[in-house]
Scaffold this motif. Sequence first.
Motif, PDB file in Angstrom:
ATOM      1  N   MET A  14       0.828  -1.201   0.000  1.00 39.65           N
ATOM      2  CA  MET A  14       0.000   0.000   0.000  1.00 39.65           C
ATOM      3  C   MET A  14       0.864   1.253   0.000  1.00 39.65           C
ATOM      4  SD  MET A  14      -3.040   1.197   2.616  1.00 39.65           S
ATOM      5  CE  MET A  14      -1.930   1.514   3.991  1.00 39.65           C
ATOM      6  N   LEU A  15       1.919   1.251   0.809  1.00 39.02           N
ATOM      7  CA  LEU A  15       2.808   2.403   0.865  1.00 39.02           C
ATOM      8  C   LEU A  15       3.505   2.616  -0.471  1.00 39.02           C
ATOM      9  CD1 LEU A  15       3.936   4.606   2.712  1.00 39.02           C
ATOM     10  CD2 LEU A  15       5.758   3.018   3.367  1.00 39.02           C
ATOM     11  N   ALA A  16       3.974   1.522  -1.089  1.00 40.83           N
ATOM     12  CA  ALA A  16       4.625   1.624  -2.392  1.00 40.83           C
ATOM     13  C   ALA A  16       3.655   2.138  -3.450  1.00 40.83           C
ATOM     14  CB  ALA A  16       5.195   0.270  -2.799  1.00 40.83           C
ATOM     15  N   THR A  17       2.397   1.719  -3.358  1.00 43.18           N
ATOM     16  CA  THR A  17       1.380   2.175  -4.310  1.00 43.18           C
ATOM     17  C   THR A  17       1.127   3.672  -4.167  1.00 43.18           C
ATOM     18  OG1 THR A  17       0.323   0.003  -4.286  1.00 43.18           O
ATOM     19  CG2 THR A  17      -0.980   1.852  -5.104  1.00 43.18           C
ATOM     20  N   LEU A  18       1.116   4.171  -2.935  1.00 39.68           N
ATOM     21  CA  LEU A  18       0.945   5.612  -2.722  1.00 39.68           C
ATOM     22  C   LEU A  18       2.119   6.398  -3.302  1.00 39.68           C
ATOM     23  CD1 LEU A  18      -0.533   5.850   0.887  1.00 39.68           C
ATOM     24  CD2 LEU A  18      -1.605   6.632  -1.227  1.00 39.68           C
ATOM     25  N   GLU A  19       3.328   5.904  -3.067  1.00 38.27           N
ATOM     26  CA  GLU A  19       4.502   6.578  -3.626  1.00 38.27           C
ATOM     27  C   GLU A  19       4.457   6.545  -5.152  1.00 38.27           C
ATOM     28  OE1 GLU A  19       6.849   8.263  -2.005  1.00 38.27           O
ATOM     29  OE2 GLU A  19       5.814   7.883  -0.119  1.00 38.27           O
ATOM     30  N   GLY A  20       4.059   5.402  -5.696  1.00 42.25           N
ATOM     31  CA  GLY A  20       3.934   5.303  -7.142  1.00 42.25           C
ATOM     32  C   GLY A  20       2.850   6.203  -7.700  1.00 42.25           C
ATOM     33  N   SER A  21       1.800   6.434  -6.924  1.00 43.63           N
ATOM     34  CA  SER A  21       0.716   7.306  -7.370  1.00 43.63           C
ATOM     35  C   SER A  21       1.196   8.753  -7.493  1.00 43.63           C
ATOM     36  CB  SER A  21      -0.461   7.233  -6.396  1.00 43.63           C
ATOM     37  OG  SER A  21      -1.004   5.928  -6.361  1.00 43.63           O
ATOM     38  N   VAL A  22       2.081   9.175  -6.599  1.00 39.95           N
ATOM     39  CA  VAL A  22       2.653  10.523  -6.702  1.00 39.95           C
ATOM     40  C   VAL A  22       3.467  10.640  -7.985  1.00 39.95           C
ATOM     41  CG1 VAL A  22       4.212  12.191  -5.636  1.00 39.95           C
ATOM     42  CG2 VAL A  22       2.697  10.820  -4.201  1.00 39.95           C
ATOM     43  N   THR A  23       4.307   9.626  -8.239  1.00 41.82           N
ATOM     44  CA  THR A  23       5.094   9.615  -9.474  1.00 41.82           C
ATOM     45  C   THR A  23       4.186   9.623 -10.697  1.00 41.82           C
ATOM     46  OG1 THR A  23       6.861   8.385  -8.374  1.00 41.82           O
ATOM     47  CG2 THR A  23       6.841   8.346 -10.782  1.00 41.82           C
ATOM     48  N   ALA A  24       3.137   8.795 -10.661  1.00 40.77           N
ATOM     49  CA  ALA A  24       2.211   8.707 -11.790  1.00 40.77           C
ATOM     50  C   ALA A  24       1.501  10.032 -12.032  1.00 40.77           C
ATOM     51  CB  ALA A  24       1.194   7.602 -11.535  1.00 40.77           C
ATOM     52  N   ALA A  25       1.126  10.728 -10.968  1.00 40.13           N
ATOM     53  CA  ALA A  25       0.406  11.994 -11.106  1.00 40.13           C
ATOM     54  C   ALA A  25       1.266  13.039 -11.800  1.00 40.13           C
ATOM     55  CB  ALA A  25      -0.030  12.489  -9.722  1.00 40.13           C
ATOM     56  N   VAL A  26       2.507  13.185 -11.334  1.00 39.00           N
ATOM     57  CA  VAL A  26       3.412  14.171 -11.930  1.00 39.00           C
ATOM     58  C   VAL A  26       3.792  13.768 -13.346  1.00 39.00           C
ATOM     59  CG1 VAL A  26       5.677  15.250 -11.695  1.00 39.00           C
ATOM     60  CG2 VAL A  26       4.262  14.875  -9.671  1.00 39.00           C
ATOM     61  N   LEU A  27       4.030  12.478 -13.543  1.00 39.94           N
ATOM     62  CA  LEU A  27       4.394  11.983 -14.870  1.00 39.94           C
ATOM     63  C   LEU A  27       3.261  12.183 -15.868  1.00 39.94           C
ATOM     64  CD1 LEU A  27       6.349  10.528 -16.730  1.00 39.94           C
ATOM     65  CD2 LEU A  27       5.553   8.360 -15.786  1.00 39.94           C
ATOM     66  N   ALA A  28       2.025  11.985 -15.434  1.00 41.00           N
ATOM     67  CA  ALA A  28       0.880  12.172 -16.327  1.00 41.00           C
ATOM     68  C   ALA A  28       0.800  13.616 -16.816  1.00 41.00           C
ATOM     69  CB  ALA A  28      -0.410  11.774 -15.616  1.00 41.00           C
ATOM     70  N   LEU A  29       0.984  14.582 -15.911  1.00 42.48           N
ATOM     71  CA  LEU A  29       0.959  15.986 -16.321  1.00 42.48           C
ATOM     72  C   LEU A  29       2.068  16.296 -17.321  1.00 42.48           C
ATOM     73  CD1 LEU A  29       0.250  17.933 -13.001  1.00 42.48           C
ATOM     74  CD2 LEU A  29      -1.253  17.711 -14.974  1.00 42.48           C
ATOM     75  N   THR A  30       3.271  15.818 -17.026  1.00 47.84           N
ATOM     76  CA  THR A  30       4.411  16.086 -17.910  1.00 47.84           C
ATOM     77  C   THR A  30       4.206  15.442 -19.271  1.00 47.84           C
ATOM     78  OG1 THR A  30       5.811  16.036 -15.927  1.00 47.84           O
ATOM     79  CG2 THR A  30       6.923  16.027 -18.052  1.00 47.84           C
ATOM     80  N   ALA A  31       3.787  14.177 -19.268  1.00 48.27           N
ATOM     81  CA  ALA A  31       3.634  13.445 -20.521  1.00 48.27           C
ATOM     82  C   ALA A  31       2.462  13.953 -21.350  1.00 48.27           C
ATOM     83  CB  ALA A  31       3.471  11.953 -20.232  1.00 48.27           C
ATOM     84  N   VAL A  32       1.387  14.385 -20.703  1.00 49.51           N
ATOM     85  CA  VAL A  32       0.256  14.940 -21.450  1.00 49.51           C
ATOM     86  C   VAL A  32       0.688  16.197 -22.211  1.00 49.51           C
ATOM     87  CG1 VAL A  32      -1.905  16.225 -21.130  1.00 49.51           C
ATOM     88  CG2 VAL A  32      -1.651  13.951 -20.139  1.00 49.51           C
ATOM     89  N   GLY A  33       1.546  17.017 -21.597  1.00 50.38           N
ATOM     90  CA  GLY A  33       2.072  18.184 -22.301  1.00 50.38           C
ATOM     91  C   GLY A  33       2.853  17.789 -23.538  1.00 50.38           C
ATOM     92  N   LEU A  34       3.693  16.760 -23.411  1.00 48.94           N
ATOM     93  CA  LEU A  34       4.477  16.277 -24.549  1.00 48.94           C
ATOM     94  C   LEU A  34       3.572  15.680 -25.623  1.00 48.94           C
ATOM     95  CD1 LEU A  34       7.409  15.773 -25.593  1.00 48.94           C
ATOM     96  CD2 LEU A  34       7.263  13.523 -24.531  1.00 48.94           C
ATOM     97  N   SER A  35       2.576  14.893 -25.198  1.00 51.93           N
ATOM     98  CA  SER A  35       1.660  14.251 -26.133  1.00 51.93           C
ATOM     99  C   SER A  35       0.798  15.279 -26.860  1.00 51.93           C
ATOM    100  CB  SER A  35       0.761  13.259 -25.380  1.00 51.93           C
ATOM    101  OG  SER A  35      -0.123  12.600 -26.250  1.00 51.93           O
ATOM    102  N   LEU A  36       0.399  16.334 -26.151  1.00 45.94           N
ATOM    103  CA  LEU A  36      -0.414  17.381 -26.753  1.00 45.94           C
ATOM    104  C   LEU A  36       0.349  18.082 -27.873  1.00 45.94           C
ATOM    105  CD1 LEU A  36      -3.221  18.709 -26.317  1.00 45.94           C
ATOM    106  CD2 LEU A  36      -2.062  20.414 -24.905  1.00 45.94           C
TER     107      LEU A  36
END
Length: 308
Positions: free
Chosen positions: A8-30
């Motif tokens: 559960m703790l690893a999933t929360l840490e991964g969720s933070v990474t996923a959230a920031v990565l999604a914003l960054t990658a959406v900008g690149l994809s756009l």
Amino acid sequence: MELGPYLMLATLEGSVTAAVLALTAVGLSLVFGVMRVVNIAHGEFFMLGAVIAYVLTRAISGHPAVGFAVALVVAPVLVGVLAVVADMTILKRLDYDPERTIVATIGLLYIIQQLTLMSYGPDARPVEAPFNTRLALPWFEWGENGLAMYWPWGLSTTSYKLAVIGAAVVLLCGIWAMMARTRIGLVMRATQADRDMAQAFGIPVEKVYAMVFGIGAGLAAMAAVLIVPIQQAHYLMGADPLLLSFIVVIIGGLGSLPGTVVAAILIGLSDGIISVFFSPTLAKILATLLVGLVLVFRPQGLFGTRGV
């Protein structure tokens, strides 16, 4: 401690990474989806957002939340304006030719990086979080009296990390609403579908391109402002976000925003879980291997189309 709480703790840490990565990658994809430009300097726009956030939070006295709130607004705007200027002075003159724009954005990468090194310096510097309350996390297990809740020692996260996840979700929903429900999004989708036809109907394609390039850079800067209290601002910090963003965009499908978000969640969660239980290096290796498999068996990406 059992495996479950660690997971559960690893999933929360991964969720933070996923959230920031999604914003960054959406900008690149756009940018790629509308302009068909592969922006190699995207990671440096991310880095600029973090550096500007550091400068603003140090310059504004008072409660850390005040400086951080200013940085959250000003940094993406400044980086977006810089991207618009770069588009009008460099990419527009190259007529958005795919090959030449790759070379141009590589040059832009080194210019931004070296100017930041000369002005900001080589040191990694922290930004204080606006709030950072430590939150204990509960766990549930079956006991003699049925399902019971207990509080494992050391199982905790911070309020700021949860806020990063929530802010990313709100911003991604805003991007979706802009693309699907507004006139600006309609114009961007029309330009993406057929540039010449959009121009024939009076759409100022070059202005749309400049706007899209600025929005993409602004999203990267926004992601950096959100993550810099957890990491540190450094002039070389744009390399990893750029690499991971390319991995996400390739897996999700070039130009596919839903595919980019799904791939970011996949890569972010796997990176967090594998990094906790094994090593960050193994996480990067597996992500790169996944890219190879996607390119071999589904070159258009999981959500892309062969026409893209």
